[in-house]
Scaffold this motif. Structure first.
Motif, mmCIF file in Angstrom:
data_model
loop_
_atom_site.group_PDB
_atom_site.id
_atom_site.type_symbol
_atom_site.label_atom_id
_atom_site.label_comp_id
_atom_site.label_asym_id
_atom_site.label_seq_id
_atom_site.Cartn_x
_atom_site.Cartn_y
_atom_site.Cartn_z
ATOM 1 N N LEU A 28 1.042 -1.498 -0.095
ATOM 2 C CA LEU A 28 0.228 -0.118 -0.005
ATOM 3 C C LEU A 28 0.471 0.908 0.039
ATOM 4 C CD1 LEU A 28 -2.678 -0.735 2.666
ATOM 5 C CD2 LEU A 28 -2.966 -0.634 -0.032
ATOM 6 N N ILE A 29 2.614 1.216 0.900
ATOM 7 C CA ILE A 29 3.420 2.113 0.640
ATOM 8 C C ILE A 29 3.529 3.102 -0.459
ATOM 9 C CG2 ILE A 29 4.424 3.804 1.762
ATOM 10 C CD1 ILE A 29 3.466 1.895 4.746
ATOM 11 N N GLU A 30 3.833 1.443 -0.701
ATOM 12 C CA GLU A 30 4.003 1.472 -2.952
ATOM 13 C C GLU A 30 3.377 2.174 -3.561
ATOM 14 O OE1 GLU A 30 5.596 -1.690 -5.534
ATOM 15 O OE2 GLU A 30 6.815 -1.513 -4.235
ATOM 16 N N GLN A 31 2.180 1.728 -3.198
ATOM 17 C CA GLN A 31 0.803 2.410 -4.650
ATOM 18 C C GLN A 31 0.894 3.994 -4.277
ATOM 19 O OE1 GLN A 31 -0.312 0.799 -6.969
ATOM 20 N NE2 GLN A 31 0.785 -0.921 -6.175
ATOM 21 N N ALA A 32 1.266 3.993 -2.077
ATOM 22 C CA ALA A 32 0.737 5.715 -2.234
ATOM 23 C C ALA A 32 1.960 6.298 -3.035
ATOM 24 C CB ALA A 32 0.925 5.939 -0.808
ATOM 25 N N SER A 33 3.040 6.255 -3.397
ATOM 26 C CA SER A 33 3.786 7.241 -3.594
ATOM 27 C C SER A 33 3.763 6.431 -4.982
ATOM 28 C CB SER A 33 5.030 6.061 -3.722
ATOM 29 O OG SER A 33 5.295 5.278 -4.488
ATOM 30 N N ARG A 34 2.794 6.256 -5.393
ATOM 31 C CA ARG A 34 2.303 5.846 -7.722
ATOM 32 C C ARG A 34 1.006 7.352 -8.134
ATOM 33 N NH1 ARG A 34 2.812 -0.374 -9.039
ATOM 34 N NH2 ARG A 34 4.924 -0.408 -8.688
ATOM 35 N N LEU A 35 0.848 7.382 -6.334
ATOM 36 C CA LEU A 35 -0.628 8.293 -6.955
ATOM 37 C C LEU A 35 0.465 10.162 -6.948
ATOM 38 C CD1 LEU A 35 -3.419 9.008 -6.605
ATOM 39 C CD2 LEU A 35 -2.560 9.648 -4.221
ATOM 40 N N PRO A 36 -0.053 10.681 -7.994
ATOM 41 C CA PRO A 36 -0.192 11.851 -9.019
ATOM 42 C C PRO A 36 0.207 12.589 -7.721
ATOM 43 C CG PRO A 36 -1.857 10.845 -10.370
ATOM 44 C CD PRO A 36 -1.877 9.932 -9.236
ATOM 45 N N ALA A 37 0.573 13.902 -7.651
ATOM 46 C CA ALA A 37 0.873 14.970 -6.841
ATOM 47 C C ALA A 37 -0.707 15.865 -6.592
ATOM 48 C CB ALA A 37 1.932 15.900 -6.848
ATOM 49 N N PHE A 38 -1.004 15.724 -5.316
ATOM 50 C CA PHE A 38 -2.241 16.854 -5.089
ATOM 51 C C PHE A 38 -1.612 18.195 -5.135
ATOM 52 C CE2 PHE A 38 -5.843 17.867 -2.912
ATOM 53 C CZ PHE A 38 -6.449 17.680 -3.680
ATOM 54 N N PRO A 39 -2.411 19.075 -5.694
ATOM 55 C CA PRO A 39 -2.400 20.754 -5.215
ATOM 56 C C PRO A 39 -2.442 21.091 -4.059
ATOM 57 C CG PRO A 39 -4.102 20.704 -7.251
ATOM 58 C CD PRO A 39 -3.329 19.009 -6.813
ATOM 59 N N SER A 75 -2.222 10.763 5.635
ATOM 60 C CA SER A 75 -1.971 8.828 6.065
ATOM 61 C C SER A 75 -1.841 8.165 5.023
ATOM 62 C CB SER A 75 -3.169 8.092 6.849
ATOM 63 O OG SER A 75 -2.254 7.269 6.763
ATOM 64 N N ARG A 76 0.289 7.811 4.878
ATOM 65 C CA ARG A 76 0.334 6.392 3.473
ATOM 66 C C ARG A 76 -0.216 5.742 3.233
ATOM 67 N NH1 ARG A 76 6.392 5.761 4.580
ATOM 68 N NH2 ARG A 76 6.124 4.945 6.127
ATOM 69 N N VAL A 77 -0.705 4.996 4.330
ATOM 70 C CA VAL A 77 -1.468 3.836 4.301
ATOM 71 C C VAL A 77 -3.503 4.007 3.486
ATOM 72 C CG1 VAL A 77 -2.637 1.966 5.299
ATOM 73 C CG2 VAL A 77 -0.926 2.444 6.052
ATOM 74 N N VAL A 78 -3.601 5.180 4.064
ATOM 75 C CA VAL A 78 -4.758 6.004 3.725
ATOM 76 C C VAL A 78 -4.302 6.101 2.021
ATOM 77 C CG1 VAL A 78 -6.888 7.495 3.672
ATOM 78 C CG2 VAL A 78 -5.908 6.155 5.372
ATOM 79 N N LYS A 79 -3.472 6.435 2.021
ATOM 80 C CA LYS A 79 -2.789 7.238 0.340
ATOM 81 C C LYS A 79 -2.658 6.362 -0.776
ATOM 82 C CE LYS A 79 0.131 10.717 -1.532
ATOM 83 N NZ LYS A 79 1.086 11.826 -1.596
ATOM 84 N N GLY A 80 -2.242 4.950 0.475
ATOM 85 C CA GLY A 80 -2.300 3.926 -0.762
ATOM 86 C C GLY A 80 -3.189 3.174 -0.864
ATOM 87 N N LEU A 81 -4.214 3.209 -0.259
ATOM 88 C CA LEU A 81 -5.444 2.935 -1.051
ATOM 89 C C LEU A 81 -6.508 3.599 -1.831
ATOM 90 C CD1 LEU A 81 -6.558 1.828 2.850
ATOM 91 C CD2 LEU A 81 -6.427 0.133 1.023
ATOM 92 N N LEU A 82 -6.672 5.319 -1.641
ATOM 93 C CA LEU A 82 -6.794 5.929 -2.343
ATOM 94 C C LEU A 82 -6.286 5.726 -3.918
ATOM 95 C CD1 LEU A 82 -6.457 9.109 -0.370
ATOM 96 C CD2 LEU A 82 -8.298 7.791 -1.216
ATOM 97 N N ALA A 83 -4.572 5.485 -4.124
ATOM 98 C CA ALA A 83 -4.437 5.162 -5.575
ATOM 99 C C ALA A 83 -4.910 4.027 -5.479
ATOM 100 C CB ALA A 83 -2.603 4.499 -4.838
ATOM 101 N N LEU A 84 -5.132 2.536 -5.316
ATOM 102 C CA LEU A 84 -5.980 1.727 -6.227
ATOM 103 C C LEU A 84 -6.810 2.272 -6.934
ATOM 104 C CD1 LEU A 84 -5.482 -0.915 -3.644
ATOM 105 C CD2 LEU A 84 -4.276 -0.739 -5.412
ATOM 106 N N ILE A 85 -8.401 3.380 -5.677
ATOM 107 C CA ILE A 85 -9.782 3.604 -6.234
ATOM 108 C C ILE A 85 -9.163 4.847 -7.235
ATOM 109 C CG2 ILE A 85 -10.991 5.358 -5.336
ATOM 110 C CD1 ILE A 85 -10.976 4.677 -2.304
ATOM 111 N N TYR A 86 -8.054 5.566 -7.032
ATOM 112 C CA TYR A 86 -7.387 6.475 -8.458
ATOM 113 C C TYR A 86 -7.419 5.481 -9.292
ATOM 114 C CZ TYR A 86 -4.395 9.293 -11.617
ATOM 115 O OH TYR A 86 -4.200 10.560 -12.012
ATOM 116 N N ARG A 87 -6.731 4.623 -9.082
ATOM 117 C CA ARG A 87 -5.852 3.718 -10.681
ATOM 118 C C ARG A 87 -7.264 3.450 -10.822
ATOM 119 N NH1 ARG A 87 -0.988 -0.385 -9.623
ATOM 120 N NH2 ARG A 87 -1.386 -1.109 -12.051
#
Length: 132
Positions: A28-39, A75-87
């Motif tokens: 999940l933390i790896e997925q978080a790093s792939r989420l595009p930057a948020f303004p 949160s990095r974990v939540v951000k990782g889960l958000l990255a999955l929703i984003y994908r």
């Protein structure tokens, strides 16, 4: 269609990545790093999704029949889960977004037991905000 725009091949690749990680939190933390930057300037109360344990910000709009999506969390974990929703939902069609099921995606990736009830409720609030 319950996985948004993710194809069976996309889902299979994500499943493989999730299972390859010795620790699913690391995935999940790896997925978080792939989420595009948020303004930074968009991290304002109007863009915050309420009902989440950690702060979550959402920007979304429809362009040419596709969802344009931006997500972020403190949160990095939540951000990782958000990255999955984003994908699953970024550039998805109206129909794909309408039929998206968060629980089905988490189960398909073997992450359902990793996500607490309160965190899952917060993620559902994000998906509901995207769908509204």
């Amino acid at each position: 269609m319950v996985y948004g725009k993710l194809t069976e091949a996309d889902l299979s690749a994500l499943q493989h990545q999730a299972q390859q990680q010795p620790q699913r939190l690391k995935f999940l933390i790896e997925q978080a790093s792939r989420l595009p930057a948020f303004p930074t300037e968009a991290r304002v109360p109007e863009n915050e999704v309420h009902g989440c344990e950690a702060k979550v910000w959402l920007l979304s709009c429809w362009q040419n029949g596709q969802l344009e999506l931006q997500l972020d969390s403190a949160s990095r974990v939540v951000k990782g889960l958000l990255a999955l929703i984003y994908r699953a939902l970024h550039h998805a069609s109206v129909e794909q977004v309408a039929h998206f099921e968060l629980d089905a995606l988490l189960q398909a990736l073997g992450l359902q037991d990793l996500v607490s009830v309160s965190r899952r409720n917060g993620l559902r609030a994000v998906v509901d905000a995207i769908k509204s």
